[in-house]
Motif scaffolding. Structure first.
Motif, PDB file in Angstrom:
ATOM      1  N   ARG A 248       0.849  -1.186   0.000  1.00 52.70           N
ATOM      2  CA  ARG A 248       0.000   0.000   0.000  1.00 52.70           C
ATOM      3  C   ARG A 248       0.884   1.234   0.000  1.00 52.70           C
ATOM      4  N   PRO A 249       0.357   2.388  -0.438  1.00 54.26           N
ATOM      5  CA  PRO A 249       1.201   3.585  -0.578  1.00 54.26           C
ATOM      6  C   PRO A 249       1.897   3.999   0.707  1.00 54.26           C
ATOM      7  N   ASP A 252       4.676   1.523   1.612  1.00 57.49           N
ATOM      8  CA  ASP A 252       5.770   1.626   0.643  1.00 57.49           C
ATOM      9  C   ASP A 252       6.617   2.863   0.924  1.00 57.49           C
ATOM     10  N   ALA A 334      -2.242   9.199   1.474  1.00 58.55           N
ATOM     11  CA  ALA A 334      -2.101   7.947   0.730  1.00 58.55           C
ATOM     12  C   ALA A 334      -2.425   8.154  -0.745  1.00 58.55           C
ATOM     13  N   LEU A 337       0.523   9.959  -2.362  1.00 59.75           N
ATOM     14  CA  LEU A 337       1.669   9.066  -2.542  1.00 59.75           C
ATOM     15  C   LEU A 337       1.422   8.101  -3.691  1.00 59.75           C
ATOM     16  N   ALA A 338       0.180   7.666  -3.866  1.00 56.55           N
ATOM     17  CA  ALA A 338      -0.137   6.778  -4.980  1.00 56.55           C
ATOM     18  C   ALA A 338       0.113   7.479  -6.310  1.00 56.55           C
ATOM     19  N   TYR A 342       4.058   5.487  -5.347  1.00 56.21           N
ATOM     20  CA  TYR A 342       4.229   4.569  -4.219  1.00 56.21           C
ATOM     21  C   TYR A 342       3.077   3.565  -4.192  1.00 56.21           C
ATOM     22  N   GLY A 343       3.401   2.354  -3.768  1.00 59.27           N
ATOM     23  CA  GLY A 343       2.373   1.340  -3.576  1.00 59.27           C
ATOM     24  C   GLY A 343       2.142   0.450  -4.775  1.00 59.27           C
ATOM     25  N   ASP A 344       2.918   0.595  -5.869  1.00 60.57           N
ATOM     26  CA  ASP A 344       2.689  -0.240  -7.054  1.00 60.57           C
ATOM     27  C   ASP A 344       3.843  -1.204  -7.261  1.00 60.57           C
ATOM     28  N   PRO A 371      -6.351   5.181  -6.027  1.00 61.56           N
ATOM     29  CA  PRO A 371      -6.286   3.984  -5.201  1.00 61.56           C
ATOM     30  C   PRO A 371      -7.636   3.643  -4.599  1.00 61.56           C
ATOM     31  N   ASP A 375      -6.506   0.524  -0.316  1.00 59.67           N
ATOM     32  CA  ASP A 375      -5.105   0.827  -0.565  1.00 59.67           C
ATOM     33  C   ASP A 375      -4.477   1.605   0.582  1.00 59.67           C
TER      34      ASP A 375
END
Length: 953
Positions: A248-249, A252, A334, A337-338, A342-344, A371, A375
């Protein structure tokens, strides 16, 4: 240096410290490190050389200590414990001080006055300029190792397996604290080892600006090693990876981000020591303000209060990013950040950090998907303002320090307190409104109490309610709810265990932040020798009974002492109000003189200022107005009177209007019980239920208090006068006195007590006071037994007035001894109550002879008078006898202010009544008249003579 090599010269040390502006105390040589004298007064008043001579002269072993804070010129002690020294804490602090620009002032402290404690610790002193010295503060601590556990620690763990055993590393002694100094040695410390000076002297204490000292304290806090509970709002726990293995963002970001980028523009790195980095403001102002890397979790701890971060609360990188970039909104953080990539990706192998772990910046045309709700890290809290893990406004709501935190596993909202379930998946309500511990207390006997506060909305608006309970009650949920339920405690019995656990967790998490104070349960002399005049004295007063709260609060100040003195100057020509004032000042002398409580009664049938005289006396201590609760009325119950008396130990108590009493026996009971210094035994007779007191009871009314009592012993403990307080033509003086004391009160009593305390602190001070009192007692002794028994009380009043006049507290010359004798020690008409009552009855019989039945009236066929027969007139051996019906006599005497029960025994002793041994009671003898037989009071010729015999007499 050994104890033998360092011969302590305590008097010389006391002189050295006094010359440096410090307040010195003697310490018991029993290993407890407690003062050898009552020391609370020395928090504000510096001890004197004369006291030092008394304390430190002779062979009696003693230690010596310094009281820190304002009384010693704003000096504060910084103490490194022995184990802190051995573990390198001083080296660590010194290194950080140098890196944060505090090296020079810290060096001044290290080279100032330094003492080595018996445990190997170091005591450093600093004089704070331009600000107040803080109270005693624990700056750094750690968990105790198992090999350090004491027997008491092990017992505590057996009782509470989850308890934390803590060892303090660095702490201060500041305002209201004291610390032992060299050359204390021998049995003063439990180890038997001495305190040793290793640098400087009291005259070399460095002077530093308050802001610099604050920064030094902050650096000391940075070596704190206690684990801090993490909460979701500042450090969300990582959630499991998604089903596809990606992160998750928020999680991460936590793995890949570095603190330099997270804190850019807010903090800058200043120094590194091992894995720990020390940060200062980005603008370069000030020293070290925060740390990272102090443990494996690599959390940020901020120690300053000038940022958005909560002080001393652990922040994860994601928590810090959410706060700085999105005002603490974890969901918004979050999402952002996505968008940044981040998170992928799948979890980064351990050790992948730095640039390789950072995501590439997204291209302009990149449009990552929004997300999904899952997420966001599972522990991210809702974004509304009701979730307050550590962020609840305790300072605004309850007046607590802003650093107070919510314990891990709880959240506090305006709707109450909730606890996290064991599974961590749900919240359970504990209370229906915020409920916290806002203070802890300890009374002079060592009993502990806590102040609980909560928000109540039962009246349609939010208000704070606070109640103090003993610690035992706070630890027993059911008893707590039963005790405070009627006060609106926002909890139900079914949640009792959860409530007691919450309170324990909250106090444990904030043990060094919740204010701790001394508590008094009554006014006046305390068990440690201090004196609490009012709740305004700076010591919390929480009375034992709800009914005492109002009278306690009424002991307050208004106006000025000088204006009060101008008012009482108008009493110079009026002895009775002056005597009442003397009684108010004499109340605190009862304990040092060893006297029991007694009563001063002012009675007269006129309206010449009795209540005003009481108000003037009461103004010595309290608000004497009618709307205040300090002045009480006799129209009440015995238990209520005992509670009122129980409020004070050495302060005047006032009861007005004896005629308002509903039952004469109540005043009789109070006057009899008062000199015993405690109330009646209740609840099975346990002494603990005999409410104690020490007071002078000032009473007034049209009827003398002595007329209510049947006890000759009680009469000996009552001083009474029937002189009108302001006499004829004194109405203007009475009005001026009343107006003056309503506007100015509550100053004289505390001022007089300070004078008494200073005298008692002198060598042989108590014995000198007693000797003066004994001399006055001899002066006022007389020929009669009653005069001799009252002499100690009169002497106490005379002594109080004399001392107050000499002090300048009373702006007139003391009353002459002849005046005092005329008021109390000479023959007092109120002592002859039986004779006075007899005179009343004689006059009544003389004026109502037609109401006496006789044989001649029977022959003439006279009808009974409208009011009925008063009694019978008969001949007995050639002499006329008057026999009166008891109830008619009782009524006649009551109308004149006398009690038949109070005087009948004395009438029998004086031979005024005939008695018959076969009767019960013996003084009620049968007489026949008008065809009826009734028990009567049959008077002898000495009692009520009649006819020729009376005329001859």
């Amino acid at each position: 240096m050994t104890d033998d090599a360092q011969t302590p010269d305590l008097r010389a040390s006391a002189r050295e410290m006094h010359d440096a502006g410090l307040c010195v105390l003697p310490i018991k040589a029993d290993g407890t490190k407690r003062p050898a004298v009552s020391w609370l007064g020395y928090k504000v008043n510096r001890s004197t050389p004369a006291e030092h001579d008394a304390w430190f002269t002779g062979d009696k072993p003693r230690g010596i200590a310094v009281v820190y804070g304002a009384v010693s010129g704003n000096v504060e002690l910084i103490e490194f414990e022995g184990h802190a020294m051995r573990e390198g804490c001083l080296d660590a602090v010194t290194e950080i001080m140098g890196a944060s620009g505090l090296g020079e002032p810290w060096a001044a402290i290290l080279n100032g006055w330094v003492t080595e404690s018996p445990s190997g610790g170091r005591h450093y002193r600093v004089r704070v300029e331009g600000g107040d010295v803080h109270g005693n503060t624990k700056l750094a601590s750690r968990l105790a190792r198992e090999d350090e556990y004491t027997d008491a620690d092990r017992q505590r763990l057996r009782e509470k397996p989850n308890a934390r055993i803590v060892r303090v590393l660095i702490e201060t002694r500041g305002e209201g604290g004291y610390g032992l100094v060299e050359p204390s040695s021998g049995t003063v410390h439990a180890s038997g080892r001495p305190y040793v000076r290793i640098a400087g002297s009291p005259s070399t204490i460095p002077v530093l600006d308050a802001a610099v000292v604050d920064a030094i304290r902050d650096v000391c806090r940075m070596v704190d090693q206690l684990p801090r509970p993490e909460v979701a709002k500042t450090a969300p726990r990582p959630a499991p990876p998604r089903a596809d293995g990606t992160l998750r963002p928020g999680d991460d970001f936590e793995t890949r981000a570095i603190w330099d980028e997270v804190l850019k523009g807010v903090f800058r790195p200043m120094h590194s020591r091992g894995s720990e980095t020390y940060w200062g403001w980005a603008d370069g102002v000030g020293g070290v303000k925060a740390t990272t890397g102090r443990d494996g979790a690599d959390r940020l701890f901020v120690f300053a209060t000038g940022s958005d971060f909560l002080p001393e609360v652990p922040y994860s990188k994601f928590g810090a990013y959410a706060l700085l970039e999105h005002n603490g909104d974890h969901r918004a953080a979050a999402r952002a950040l996505a968008h940044l990539g981040y998170g992928d990706r799948r979890p980064v192998p351990t050790g992948a950090t730095g640039a390789a772990a950072r995501p590439a910046a997204p291209t302009p045309d990149a449009t990552p998907e929004e997300p999904a709700p899952d997420d966001i890290s599972a522990d991210a809290p809702p974004s509304d303002d009701e979730t307050t893990a550590g962020g609840f406004g305790y300072d605004v709501t309850f007046g607590l320090p802003s650093s107070v935190q919510t314990p891990f596993g709880y959240r506090v909202t305006g709707f109450g307190i909730e606890a996290l379930s064991q599974s961590g998946e749900s919240w359970t309500r504990v209370t229906f409104a915020p409920l916290v511990v806002t203070a802890t207390f300890e009374d002079p006997e060592g009993n502990q109490y806590v102040e609980l506060s909560w928000i109540d909305k039962s009246l349609g608006h939010a208000r704070r309610i606070s109640r103090i309970v003993n610690r035992e009650t706070a630890k027993r949920g059911r008893k707590l709810i039963e005790t405070l339920g009627s006060a609106g405690l926002p909890a139900v019995e079914g949640d009792a265990r959860a409530v007691e656990k919450w309170l324990a967790e909250f106090e444990s998490a904030n043990v060094h932040r919740i204010p701790s104070e001394q508590l008094a349960r009554w006014l006046g002399w305390q068990d440690d020798g201090t004196f609490v005049s009012s709740p305004e004295d700076g010591i919390k007063v929480d009375t034992a009974f709800e009914e005492q709260r109002g009278p306690a609060k009424a002991h307050s100040t208004k106006g000025t002492l000088e204006a009060w003195k101008e008012t009482v100057a108008g009493l110079t020509a009026f002895p009775v109000p002056r005597v009442a004032v003397a009684a108010a000042l004499a109340a605190p002398l009862l304990r040092p003189l060893g006297l029991n409580s007694f009563t001063l009664d002012i009675s007269s049938r006129s309206t010449k200022g009795k209540t005003t005289a009481l108000q003037v006396a009461l103004s010595v201590w309290a608000d004497p107005s009618e709307h205040a609760s300090a002045m009480s009325n006799w129209r009440t119950t015995l238990y209520a009177i005992e509670k009122r008396l129980n409020l004070v130990r050495g302060i005047l108590t006032v009861f007005d209007e004896t005629m308002a009493v509903t039952d004469d026996s109540l005043i009789d009971e109070v006057l009899y019980q008062l000199p015993m210094n405690h109330g009646k035994a209740r609840s099975g007779g346990a002494f603990g239920n005999m409410l104690p007191w020490e007071t002078i009871l000032l009473s007034s009314g049209e009827r003398p208090a002595l007329s209510f009592t049947t006890s000759q012993g009680a009469a000996a403990r009552i001083l009474g006068t029937t002189i009108a307080p302001f006499g004829e033509g004194g109405g203007a003086a009475a009005a001026a006195a009343r107006e003056g004391v309503l506007a100015n009160h509550g100053h004289a009593g505390p001022e007089f007590v300070r004078y008494i305390l200073s005298g008692l602190a002198q060598p042989s001070g108590r014995e000198t006071l007693k000797a003066r009192h004994r001399a006055l007692v001899e002066e006022f002794r007389g020929d009669g037994d009653m005069t001799n028994r009252r002499a100690p009380m009169v002497a106490a009043l005379v002594l109080a007035e004399t001392l107050a006049c000499n002090l300048g507290l009373l702006p007139y010359e003391p009353l002459g001894n002849d005046v005092w004798r005329g008021l109390f020690t000479a023959h007092n008409p109120t002592d002859n109550r039986p004779e006075m009552a007899m005179d009343v009855l004689r006059e009544y019989v003389a004026g109502h002879a037609h109401e006496l039945y006789s044989a001649s009236r029977a022959v003439l066929g006279d009808r009974p008078p409208y009011s009925g027969w008063l009694g019978a007139l008969s001949s007995d051996k050639g002499a006329m006898e008057v026999a009166l019906l008891p109830e008619r006599v009782r009524k006649v005497l009551a109308e004149a202010g006398y009690s038949l029960d109070a005087v009948v025994g004395s009438w029998v002793d004086a031979g005024y009544l005939k008695t018959l041994k076969s009767q019960r009671p013996t003084h009620l003898v049968p007489r026949r008249f008008d065809g009826a037989r009734a028990k009567c009071l049959a008077f002898t010729a000495e009692g009520i003579g009649f006819g020729d015999q009376d005329e001859a007499a």
